[in-house]
Motif scaffolding. Structure first.
Motif, short mmCIF file in Angstrom:
data_model
loop_
_atom_site.label_atom_id
_atom_site.label_comp_id
_atom_site.label_asym_id
_atom_site.label_seq_id
_atom_site.Cartn_x
_atom_site.Cartn_y
_atom_site.Cartn_z
N ARG A 82 0.84 -1.20 0.00
CA ARG A 82 0.00 0.00 0.00
C ARG A 82 0.88 1.25 0.00
NH1 ARG A 82 -5.40 -0.16 2.40
NH2 ARG A 82 -4.82 1.66 3.65
N HIS A 83 1.91 1.23 0.82
CA HIS A 83 2.81 2.37 0.92
C HIS A 83 3.48 2.65 -0.42
CE1 HIS A 83 5.84 5.03 2.79
NE2 HIS A 83 6.73 4.41 2.02
N MET A 84 3.98 1.61 -1.07
CA MET A 84 4.65 1.79 -2.36
C MET A 84 3.69 2.29 -3.42
SD MET A 84 7.80 1.08 -1.78
CE MET A 84 8.49 0.91 -3.44
N ALA A 85 2.48 1.76 -3.44
CA ALA A 85 1.50 2.19 -4.44
C ALA A 85 1.08 3.64 -4.23
CB ALA A 85 0.28 1.27 -4.40
N TYR A 153 -7.31 4.98 1.94
CA TYR A 153 -5.94 5.36 1.55
C TYR A 153 -5.08 5.76 2.74
CZ TYR A 153 -7.71 5.33 -3.23
OH TYR A 153 -8.25 4.96 -4.44
N THR A 154 -5.52 5.43 3.97
CA THR A 154 -4.74 5.76 5.15
C THR A 154 -3.43 4.96 5.15
OG1 THR A 154 -6.78 6.13 6.37
CG2 THR A 154 -4.77 5.86 7.66
N ASP A 155 -2.31 5.65 5.36
CA ASP A 155 -1.00 4.98 5.33
C ASP A 155 -0.18 5.44 6.54
OD1 ASP A 155 1.21 3.51 4.47
OD2 ASP A 155 1.99 5.21 3.31
N ALA A 162 3.22 1.09 10.81
CA ALA A 162 4.17 2.10 10.32
C ALA A 162 5.57 1.54 10.40
CB ALA A 162 4.06 3.38 11.15
N LEU A 163 5.82 0.51 9.59
CA LEU A 163 7.07 -0.22 9.62
C LEU A 163 8.02 0.30 8.54
CD1 LEU A 163 5.54 -3.76 10.07
CD2 LEU A 163 6.59 -2.33 11.81
N ASP A 169 13.16 5.57 2.00
CA ASP A 169 12.20 6.52 2.57
C ASP A 169 12.48 6.69 4.06
OD1 ASP A 169 10.09 7.99 3.45
OD2 ASP A 169 8.53 6.58 2.84
N PRO A 170 13.21 7.74 4.45
CA PRO A 170 13.55 7.92 5.87
C PRO A 170 12.33 7.99 6.76
CG PRO A 170 14.82 9.41 4.48
CD PRO A 170 13.77 8.79 3.61
N ALA A 171 11.23 8.56 6.26
CA ALA A 171 10.04 8.71 7.10
C ALA A 171 9.49 7.37 7.53
CB ALA A 171 8.97 9.50 6.34
N SER A 172 9.71 6.33 6.71
CA SER A 172 9.15 5.03 7.04
C SER A 172 9.90 4.35 8.17
CB SER A 172 9.16 4.13 5.80
OG SER A 172 10.48 3.78 5.46
#
Length: 321
Positions: A82-85, A153-155, A162-163, A169-172
């Motif tokens: 989901r995050h990548m998409a 669309y919540t990520d 939140a792994l 992606d530093p935020a991840s």
């Protein structure tokens, strides 16, 4: 001049001209869409997930049995996807197909993709059938509960997911800074029932991704809609096969069914060996290359020139609900 030459080499003039002449006459058009449609958007393939997922077999995670054994692991895999998409953008091919749907009311697209990029390109929902569901639909896993939520669309969908989904992606990394996700040997955290998204309707079942897992049936409402289109007394003029080998059923069967209804077949694929199970006929077209470049060129005679500024602006908009 350089861009014109590049286009003419990717789409030979004679084939382009004959295709566009047929497209102009076509009123009922079908499209079968696969992962190659989204390749230019930078998405990893289903089996190509990176980071922590390099040591996992994606096929083994995409089953009801896997979710029953370890829903935390499965949800972390789908949270990654989901995050990548969500960090990808619909490319010009998604937008071109969406515009074709607006221009031709007899056009229906059947997508095997779950990445949400066609809906985010504002492809009219009535003319887009998601054969394998969507990463952004969620539903209750309890057998007796029928709860479904579309376009979530919540990520991440819950804080525990939140792994570190992307090493670039530093935020991840914020939730688990101690994990070095470039190291394949790092264990994925174990999550319990308490960490995972719960069904707000029955308050006991876990929510699960609204995708079709191996061993599950395709959604009946989608199949019924496709059957209605196929069983119409009217002929089908054209089927576009974009970014898919069309060898897996039932999708592969749609090519044969369209042919039986009079359709000519146009294939767009990076691999010239990726042809439908029934093979190529003399009257078929095969356009080898990147769908993001080729599809807008093929459809330009009907949809006009895509305004790339408008495409970029649309991609920045909030996802359609």
């Amino acid at each position: 001049m350089a861009s014109s030459a590049a286009r003419s080499s990717a789409v030979p003039h004679e084939a382009l001209e004959s295709f566009q002449q047929h497209l102009a006459r076509s009123t009922r058009i079908l499209a079968l869409l696969g992962a190659g449609l989204s390749a230019s958007s930078g998405l990893p393939t289903f089996r190509g997930a990176g980071g922590l997922w390099r040591t996992h077999d994606a096929v083994q995670l995409a089953t009801p049995e896997a979710f029953g054994r370890d829903p935390g692991l499965v949800w972390q895999f789908y949270s990654y996807r989901r995050h990548m998409a969500l960090n990808a953008k619909p490319n010009p091919a998604h937008h071109a197909l969406a515009e074709l749907a607006r221009k031709k009311e007899g056009f229906l697209a059947l997508s095997q993709n779950v990445d949400g990029l066609s809906p985010r390109a504002h492809h009219p929902a009535a003319q887009l059938k998601l054969l394998h569901g969507s990463l952004f639909d969620v539903k209750c896993s309890d057998f007796f509960c029928k709860y479904v939520e579309r376009n979530n669309y919540t990520d991440p969908i819950v804080p525990a997911l939140a792994l570190p989904t992307d090493e670039a992606d530093p935020a991840s990394r914020q939730h688990h800074r101690e994990l070095d996700i470039s190291d394949d040997s790092v264990a994925i955290p174990e999550l319990t029932y308490a960490h995972l998204p719960k069904c707000p309707a029955c308050n006991k079942g876990l929510l699960r991704p609204g995708v079709v897992w191996f061993g599950e049936q395709l959604p009946m409402d989608v199949l019924d809609s496709v059957d209605d289109f196929m069983n119409s007394p009217d002929d089908i003029d054209l089927i576009l096969v974009i970014g898919t080998s069309a060898k897996v059923y039932p999708a592969a069967g749609y090519v044969d069914m369209a042919r039986a209804k009079g359709a000519r077949v146009a294939i767009v694929n990076m691999d010239k060996n990726h042809v439908p199970a029934g093979g190529l006929y003399d009257q078929d077209w095969f356009f080898e290359g990147d769908a993001a470049q080729i599809v807008p060129e093929l459809l330009k005679s009907v949809i006009g020139e895509l305004n790339m500024d408008d495409v970029d602006d649309a991609a920045k908009e909030a996802p359609v609900t």
